[in-house]
Design an enzyme around this catalytic site. Sequence first.
Site, PDB file in Angstrom:
ATOM      1  N   ASP A  82       0.868  -1.169   0.000  1.00  9.54           N
ATOM      2  CA  ASP A  82       0.000   0.000   0.000  1.00  9.54           C
ATOM      3  C   ASP A  82       0.912   1.229   0.000  1.00  9.54           C
ATOM      4  O   ASP A  82       2.109   1.130   0.288  1.00  9.54           O
ATOM      5  CB  ASP A  82      -0.886  -0.039   1.244  1.00  9.54           C
ATOM      6  CG  ASP A  82      -1.750   1.189   1.391  1.00  9.54           C
ATOM      7  OD1 ASP A  82      -2.362   1.601   0.393  1.00  9.54           O
ATOM      8  OD2 ASP A  82      -1.792   1.744   2.499  1.00  9.54           O
ATOM      9  N   ASP A 132      -0.059   5.152   1.013  1.00 12.94           N
ATOM     10  CA  ASP A 132      -0.260   6.066   2.149  1.00 12.94           C
ATOM     11  C   ASP A 132      -0.391   5.277   3.449  1.00 12.94           C
ATOM     12  O   ASP A 132      -1.234   4.388   3.556  1.00 12.94           O
ATOM     13  CB  ASP A 132      -1.523   6.903   1.943  1.00 12.94           C
ATOM     14  CG  ASP A 132      -1.465   7.739   0.682  1.00 12.94           C
ATOM     15  OD1 ASP A 132      -0.973   8.873   0.747  1.00 12.94           O
ATOM     16  OD2 ASP A 132      -1.894   7.232  -0.379  1.00 12.94           O
ATOM     17  N   ASP A 169      -1.642  -0.992   5.803  1.00  8.75           N
ATOM     18  CA  ASP A 169      -1.983  -0.535   7.154  1.00  8.75           C
ATOM     19  C   ASP A 169      -3.484  -0.412   7.371  1.00  8.75           C
ATOM     20  O   ASP A 169      -3.926   0.231   8.321  1.00  8.75           O
ATOM     21  CB  ASP A 169      -1.326   0.830   7.418  1.00  8.75           C
ATOM     22  CG  ASP A 169      -1.967   1.944   6.596  1.00  8.75           C
ATOM     23  OD1 ASP A 169      -2.349   2.980   7.179  1.00  8.75           O
ATOM     24  OD2 ASP A 169      -2.093   1.788   5.364  1.00  8.75           O
TER      25      ASP A 169
END
Length: 221
Positions: free
Chosen positions: A11, A13, A170
Site C-alpha cells: 500500500d 499512504d 496498514d
Amino acid sequence: MMRGVRAVLFDLDGTLLDSAPDLAAAADQLRVRGGLPSLPLNQYRAHAGAGARGMLRVAFDIGPEHASFDQHKAAFFSLYERSLTERTVAFDGVDAMLAALNASGLAWGVVTNKAQRFALPLTGAMPMFNGAAAIVCGDTTPHAKPHPEPVLEAARRVGFAPADCIYVGDDLRDIQAGKAAGMRTVAACYGYLGPDADVDTWGADAKVNSPLELLKLLDLP
C-alpha cells in the site's frame, strides 16, 4: 518467516509514505476558508488512510451522504493536487527497506486506492520509486481495494503468481484484498490505524511495527 516470496507489494499512504501532513493541510485550508478554526495535524492523522472521506469527516463532520460532500471533495482534491509533495515523506526505514529489496533481487510494487491523478505525480517525484516494478492506482482497474483485482493486476505486472507475492498494508481493506487475491499478507502497524482498528482481527499472516521489520520476515539482511 515467509518462505518462497518472489515479490512484495505495498500500500502507499500509511505504509510507505507519511502523506498525512499534505492531506491534512489541504483539508484544513478548506476548513479555514469556510470560516472555521484550524485543527491540529494529530486530529487528521488517524483518518488519512480514508483519503478525502476521512479528511472531510474531520474538517466538516460530513460524509458522502451529505448534500455538500461532492462540492467539498472537489475543492479538497484541487488543493491537495497543488501541494501533494510539499510535506509528504517516506516513513523512517522505508528507503533502507526498499534498497534491501532491490539488492536482493526481489520484485516490488505499489497498490494504492489513491487515484492516478495524485499517485503517479507523487511517486514520480520521489526517486525511491524508480525501482518499483508496478504502480497500480485506485482507478487503474474497474475496482478499488478491498476488491482483489488491483492486487492481482500488480501481480501480473511484476510477473509472479499471487501465491509468490505478499501484500503489506496498514488498513483492513489491504488485508482483505491481499487474502482475496491468494497472497500472504502483512499488517503495517506503524501506519494510519484508525481509532477503532483492531489489527488482531484482520487475519493478516504477520504484523510489523516498522518497515525494517519486514526484512526479518523475508530473512534479508
